[in-house]
Design a protein around this motif. Structure first.
Motif, mmCIF file in Angstrom:
data_model
loop_
_atom_site.group_PDB
_atom_site.id
_atom_site.type_symbol
_atom_site.label_atom_id
_atom_site.label_comp_id
_atom_site.label_asym_id
_atom_site.label_seq_id
_atom_site.Cartn_x
_atom_site.Cartn_y
_atom_site.Cartn_z
ATOM 1 N N GLY A 300 -4.002 -8.257 -8.720
ATOM 2 C CA GLY A 300 -5.153 -9.155 -8.754
ATOM 3 C C GLY A 300 -6.419 -8.522 -8.231
ATOM 4 N N HIS A 301 -6.322 -7.737 -7.142
ATOM 5 C CA HIS A 301 -7.510 -7.067 -6.597
ATOM 6 C C HIS A 301 -8.179 -6.196 -7.658
ATOM 7 C CE1 HIS A 301 -5.888 -7.334 -2.204
ATOM 8 N NE2 HIS A 301 -6.621 -8.393 -2.529
ATOM 9 N N GLN A 302 -7.387 -5.510 -8.463
ATOM 10 C CA GLN A 302 -7.941 -4.577 -9.443
ATOM 11 C C GLN A 302 -8.233 -5.250 -10.777
ATOM 12 O OE1 GLN A 302 -8.817 -1.975 -7.948
ATOM 13 N NE2 GLN A 302 -7.567 -2.441 -6.151
ATOM 14 N N LEU A 303 -7.637 -6.407 -11.015
ATOM 15 C CA LEU A 303 -7.915 -7.183 -12.219
ATOM 16 C C LEU A 303 -9.272 -7.874 -12.113
ATOM 17 C CD1 LEU A 303 -6.838 -8.281 -14.929
ATOM 18 C CD2 LEU A 303 -5.630 -10.063 -13.641
ATOM 19 N N ASP A 392 -3.999 0.380 -19.031
ATOM 20 C CA ASP A 392 -3.684 1.678 -18.427
ATOM 21 C C ASP A 392 -4.513 1.923 -17.170
ATOM 22 O OD1 ASP A 392 -2.110 4.274 -18.970
ATOM 23 O OD2 ASP A 392 -4.147 5.014 -18.610
ATOM 24 N N ALA A 393 -5.824 1.702 -17.264
ATOM 25 C CA ALA A 393 -6.693 1.891 -16.100
ATOM 26 C C ALA A 393 -6.365 0.879 -15.007
ATOM 27 C CB ALA A 393 -8.156 1.774 -16.508
ATOM 28 N N LEU A 394 -6.048 -0.348 -15.425
ATOM 29 C CA LEU A 394 -5.672 -1.377 -14.456
ATOM 30 C C LEU A 394 -4.428 -0.963 -13.679
ATOM 31 C CD1 LEU A 394 -5.803 -4.207 -13.204
ATOM 32 C CD2 LEU A 394 -4.714 -5.097 -15.282
ATOM 33 N N ALA A 395 -3.454 -0.429 -14.383
ATOM 34 C CA ALA A 395 -2.216 0.010 -13.730
ATOM 35 C C ALA A 395 -2.481 1.143 -12.748
ATOM 36 C CB ALA A 395 -1.204 0.436 -14.780
ATOM 37 N N LYS A 396 -3.326 2.087 -13.148
ATOM 38 C CA LYS A 396 -3.643 3.211 -12.259
ATOM 39 C C LYS A 396 -4.349 2.725 -10.993
ATOM 40 C CE LYS A 396 -4.033 6.747 -15.883
ATOM 41 N NZ LYS A 396 -4.974 7.620 -16.632
ATOM 42 N N ASN A 397 -5.331 1.840 -11.144
ATOM 43 C CA ASN A 397 -6.046 1.319 -9.975
ATOM 44 C C ASN A 397 -5.126 0.518 -9.060
ATOM 45 O OD1 ASN A 397 -8.539 2.457 -10.439
ATOM 46 N ND2 ASN A 397 -9.380 0.672 -11.499
ATOM 47 N N THR A 398 -4.159 -0.187 -9.645
ATOM 48 C CA THR A 398 -3.228 -0.987 -8.847
ATOM 49 C C THR A 398 -2.451 -0.102 -7.866
ATOM 50 O OG1 THR A 398 -2.999 -2.693 -10.540
ATOM 51 C CG2 THR A 398 -1.202 -2.496 -8.952
ATOM 52 N N LEU A 399 -2.144 1.110 -8.260
ATOM 53 C CA LEU A 399 -1.373 2.015 -7.387
ATOM 54 C C LEU A 399 -2.169 2.451 -6.166
ATOM 55 C CD1 LEU A 399 0.451 4.242 -10.031
ATOM 56 C CD2 LEU A 399 1.296 2.199 -8.863
ATOM 57 N N THR A 400 -3.504 2.262 -6.189
ATOM 58 C CA THR A 400 -4.324 2.597 -5.020
ATOM 59 C C THR A 400 -4.396 1.447 -4.031
ATOM 60 O OG1 THR A 400 -6.454 1.780 -5.901
ATOM 61 C CG2 THR A 400 -5.765 4.014 -6.537
ATOM 62 N N ASP A 401 -3.905 0.276 -4.447
ATOM 63 C CA ASP A 401 -4.018 -0.907 -3.588
ATOM 64 C C ASP A 401 -2.953 -0.877 -2.494
ATOM 65 O OD1 ASP A 401 -5.479 -3.818 -3.849
ATOM 66 O OD2 ASP A 401 -3.500 -3.963 -2.896
ATOM 67 N N PRO A 402 -3.323 -1.212 -1.255
ATOM 68 C CA PRO A 402 -2.352 -1.133 -0.150
ATOM 69 C C PRO A 402 -1.173 -2.080 -0.268
ATOM 70 C CG PRO A 402 -4.398 -2.187 0.574
ATOM 71 C CD PRO A 402 -4.667 -1.607 -0.770
ATOM 72 N N TRP A 403 -1.292 -3.145 -1.111
ATOM 73 C CA TRP A 403 -0.191 -4.096 -1.217
ATOM 74 C C TRP A 403 0.838 -3.698 -2.270
ATOM 75 C CZ3 TRP A 403 -0.692 -5.785 3.159
ATOM 76 C CH2 TRP A 403 -1.781 -6.483 3.664
ATOM 77 N N SER A 404 0.583 -2.646 -3.047
ATOM 78 C CA SER A 404 1.574 -2.231 -4.051
ATOM 79 C C SER A 404 2.885 -1.758 -3.427
ATOM 80 C CB SER A 404 0.994 -1.144 -4.964
ATOM 81 O OG SER A 404 0.050 -1.694 -5.845
#
Length: 426
Positions: A300-303, A392-404
């Motif tokens: 959600g943060h990256q969406l 694809d970009a959304l998935a990559k950004n999600t991996l930078t989120d601390p809650w992943s």
């Protein structure tokens, strides 16, 4: 919970944290002026107000008029801050307020107050602005780079704490006014949402006025209410949960689900609106217990920076993440606890019966889906204009989120994120 405009109250929001206090029982302009004069002895104030609220309602003018009748000098108003708190706008507002507070050679002091009026973006922005005002070196967008959580060499402790106080008057239910953490979004093409963690000082007071919230469009009120439900669910379903967090999350779920469904049925039900506001406090109490959140928040943060409303991200992602975790058998027992809390609600049982399913055949993801659909909120990425070209970009950004990595089934690969996103594409 009945709401009474005849009895003003000021009390701590939480029993284990010094801030914020909540003020309620009166109309927001008078409650705010009382805080300025009686609580802070404020000499100067600056308002950050949401654009839609300012242009379509008399709320800002009402607030400005009442402050004008006090000893506190209103030195400026900034109208409009874009959703998800753009990085560049935070700096723009910081410099604007710094100039207003120091006009004539005066120094910024603890007698200066920022007031936010509106949703989560003004609130998040003000938290970072208040911190930046105490740090003269932060004047350009690039000056923020070393200070977001996860940045290279991150050490925000080297800079002074905020001096300026923040009063928040929320018109949505996202709950950012109950913590110092703030999300700020990098400009395109990155569109990465970064977390800042200023010291726990602001917001200092939260003004609750359910009548004011009737001006909030239903989609924002209800979707941010689902965001608060998301806080409760991901806390309660965490494998690192604790008793304090569990108790607060359960209280919040009971309040929020019932109150939101009642508000959907009657938008003028002030008791239900106030119950929703109090439910948000329980949700943020749960989050503040130290329990890490999970995949719904991470995605959600990256969406959000892709143009999706803060609350809508939870409407789309929360049931899917619960379903995905269940398919991995990651937190089956925790999801069962959360489900049991929800099915105690007569409203929820009614939704299950109406769907043609039985309670025994309905899991947590199913129940959340039914509640969100009953509120009329979006359930797919297609509904909010996000196509496959963004995944694809959304998935990559999600991996930078601390809650992943703190999701019950740790999210550590792009393929895992894409698997979840496929559940809600259309």
């Amino acid at each position: 919970m009945p709401f009474d405009y005849g009895i003003e109250k000021l009390e701590p929001a939480f029993d284990d944290r010094p801030v914020p206090y909540i003020a309620y029982g009166g109309h927001f302009p008078e409650l705010t002026s009382n805080q300025l004069t009686q609580t802070f002895g404020a000499e100067r104030a600056f308002i950050i107000s949401g654009k839609t609220l300012s242009e379509n309602t008399p709320a800002l003018k009402r607030l400005e008029k009442v402050i004008g009748d006090t000893a506190t000098k209103l030195v400026g108003t900034h109208i409009g801050i874009a959703p998800h708190t753009p990085w560049d706008q935070v700096i723009e507002i910081t410099n604007e307020i710094r100039m207003a507070f120091t006009e004539g050679g005066e120094q910024i002091s603890d007698k200066d107050v920022i007031i936010t009026l509106g949703g989560g973006s003004p609130t998040d922005g003000a938290k970072v602005v208040a911190w930046a005002l105490s740090n003269p070196s932060v004047t350009k967008p690039e000056d923020l780079e070393p200070y977001f959580s996860g940045s290279e060499g991150h050490d925000a402790s080297k800079l002074p704490d905020p001096i300026v106080r923040v009063i928040s008057i929320p018109t949505t239910l996202s709950g950012g006014e109950y913590q110092s953490i703030a999300g700020v979004t990098r400009p395109p093409p990155s569109d990465q949402k970064c977390l800042f963690k200023p010291p726990t000082r602001n917001p200092s007071v939260v003004i609750l006025d359910p009548e004011l919230t009737t001006t909030t469009p239903a989609k924002y009120w209800l979707s941010t209410g689902v965001r608060a439900i998301d806080h409760c669910v991901e806390t309660l379903c965490s494998l690192q949960s604790n008793i304090k967090g569990d108790e607060a999350a359960e209280r919040g779920l009971r309040q929020l689900v019932s109150a939101l469904l009642r508000t959907k049925g009657d938008s003028q039900d002030l008791d239900a609106r106030f119950e929703s506001q109090m439910g948000v406090i329980q949700a943020m109490h749960a989050v503040g217990s130290g329990v890490p959140l999970g995949g719904s928040h991470a995605i959600g943060h990256q969406l959000g920076p892709l143009g999706v409303g803060h609350g809508e991200t939870s409407c789309i992602m929360l049931p899917a993440v619960c379903k995905w975790n269940a398919s991995k058998k990651a937190n089956v027992e925790r999801q069962a606890i959360c489900r049991d809390v929800l099915i105690q609600s007569q409203e929820v049982r009614g939704l299950i019966e109406k769907s043609g399913k039985s309670v025994d055949d309905t899991d947590l993801g199913d129940i959340l889906d039914l509640v969100i659909r009953a509120l009329g909120m979006p359930r797919t990425l297609k509904e909010v204009g996000v196509g496959r070209d963004k995944l694809d970009a959304l998935a990559k950004n999600t991996l930078t989120d601390p809650w992943s990595p703190t999701n019950p089934e740790p999210i550590t690969t792009k393929e895992q994120v894409l698997e979840i996103l496929e559940m809600v594409v259309e």
